[in-house]
Design a protein around this motif. Structure first.
Motif, mmCIF file in Angstrom:
data_model
loop_
_atom_site.group_PDB
_atom_site.id
_atom_site.type_symbol
_atom_site.label_atom_id
_atom_site.label_comp_id
_atom_site.label_asym_id
_atom_site.label_seq_id
_atom_site.Cartn_x
_atom_site.Cartn_y
_atom_site.Cartn_z
ATOM 1 N N PRO A 15 0.844 -1.182 0.074
ATOM 2 C CA PRO A 15 0.073 0.033 -0.116
ATOM 3 C C PRO A 15 0.622 1.380 0.055
ATOM 4 O O PRO A 15 2.017 1.474 0.416
ATOM 5 C CB PRO A 15 -1.016 -0.132 1.353
ATOM 6 C CG PRO A 15 -0.816 -1.593 1.749
ATOM 7 C CD PRO A 15 0.586 -2.023 1.146
ATOM 8 N N GLU A 16 0.408 2.217 -0.692
ATOM 9 C CA GLU A 16 1.390 3.663 -0.375
ATOM 10 C C GLU A 16 1.338 4.132 0.798
ATOM 11 O O GLU A 16 2.255 4.696 1.082
ATOM 12 C CB GLU A 16 0.270 4.788 -1.394
ATOM 13 C CG GLU A 16 0.027 4.398 -2.774
ATOM 14 C CD GLU A 16 -0.751 5.620 -3.566
ATOM 15 O OE1 GLU A 16 -0.536 6.748 -3.305
ATOM 16 O OE2 GLU A 16 -1.331 5.332 -4.510
ATOM 17 N N SER A 17 0.532 3.734 1.719
ATOM 18 C CA SER A 17 0.634 4.189 2.881
ATOM 19 C C SER A 17 1.894 3.640 3.612
ATOM 20 O O SER A 17 2.587 4.182 4.516
ATOM 21 C CB SER A 17 -0.598 3.881 3.953
ATOM 22 O OG SER A 17 -0.927 2.495 3.980
ATOM 23 N N THR A 18 2.236 2.314 3.324
ATOM 24 C CA THR A 18 3.435 1.738 3.686
ATOM 25 C C THR A 18 4.580 2.233 3.269
ATOM 26 O O THR A 18 5.583 2.480 3.800
ATOM 27 C CB THR A 18 3.532 0.267 3.487
ATOM 28 O OG1 THR A 18 1.987 -0.472 4.078
ATOM 29 C CG2 THR A 18 4.792 -0.608 3.897
ATOM 30 N N TYR A 20 4.948 5.433 2.195
ATOM 31 C CA TYR A 20 5.231 6.667 3.194
ATOM 32 C C TYR A 20 5.665 6.375 4.398
ATOM 33 O O TYR A 20 6.596 7.014 4.908
ATOM 34 C CB TYR A 20 3.801 7.409 3.435
ATOM 35 C CG TYR A 20 3.477 8.231 2.119
ATOM 36 C CD1 TYR A 20 4.430 9.373 1.786
ATOM 37 C CD2 TYR A 20 2.435 7.859 1.366
ATOM 38 C CE1 TYR A 20 3.797 10.111 0.477
ATOM 39 C CE2 TYR A 20 1.789 8.610 0.266
ATOM 40 C CZ TYR A 20 2.546 9.874 0.085
ATOM 41 O OH TYR A 20 2.191 10.473 -1.090
ATOM 42 N N GLU A 21 5.310 5.328 5.230
ATOM 43 C CA GLU A 21 6.007 4.932 6.221
ATOM 44 C C GLU A 21 7.451 4.600 6.283
ATOM 45 O O GLU A 21 8.160 4.960 7.117
ATOM 46 C CB GLU A 21 5.282 3.551 6.955
ATOM 47 C CG GLU A 21 5.661 3.243 8.351
ATOM 48 C CD GLU A 21 4.997 1.915 9.011
ATOM 49 O OE1 GLU A 21 5.461 1.302 9.551
ATOM 50 O OE2 GLU A 21 3.893 1.859 8.539
#
Length: 53
Positions: A15-18, A20-21
């Motif tokens: 995921p894109e959120s990962t 960013y993390e």
């Protein structure tokens, strides 16, 4: 070549959120152009190699 976060997420199949993390935690080196986060292909390739060892 320079990737967007969306490109990196698609390449790594995460995921894109990962992404960013990982960027926040300096796992994936990145830089900003204005508000936009970008990742160099060479940096991503090096990161993948480092993590696979």
């Amino acid at each position: 070549m320079i990737y967007t976060v969306k490109d990196v997420a698609r390449i790594l199949q995460i995921p894109e959120s990962t992404v960013y993390e990982y960027i926040r935690n300096n796992v994936i080196p990145s830089f900003k152009i204005g508000k936009h986060v970008r990742v160099r292909k060479d940096d991503l390739d090096e990161c993948i190699e480092r993590l696979m060892k």
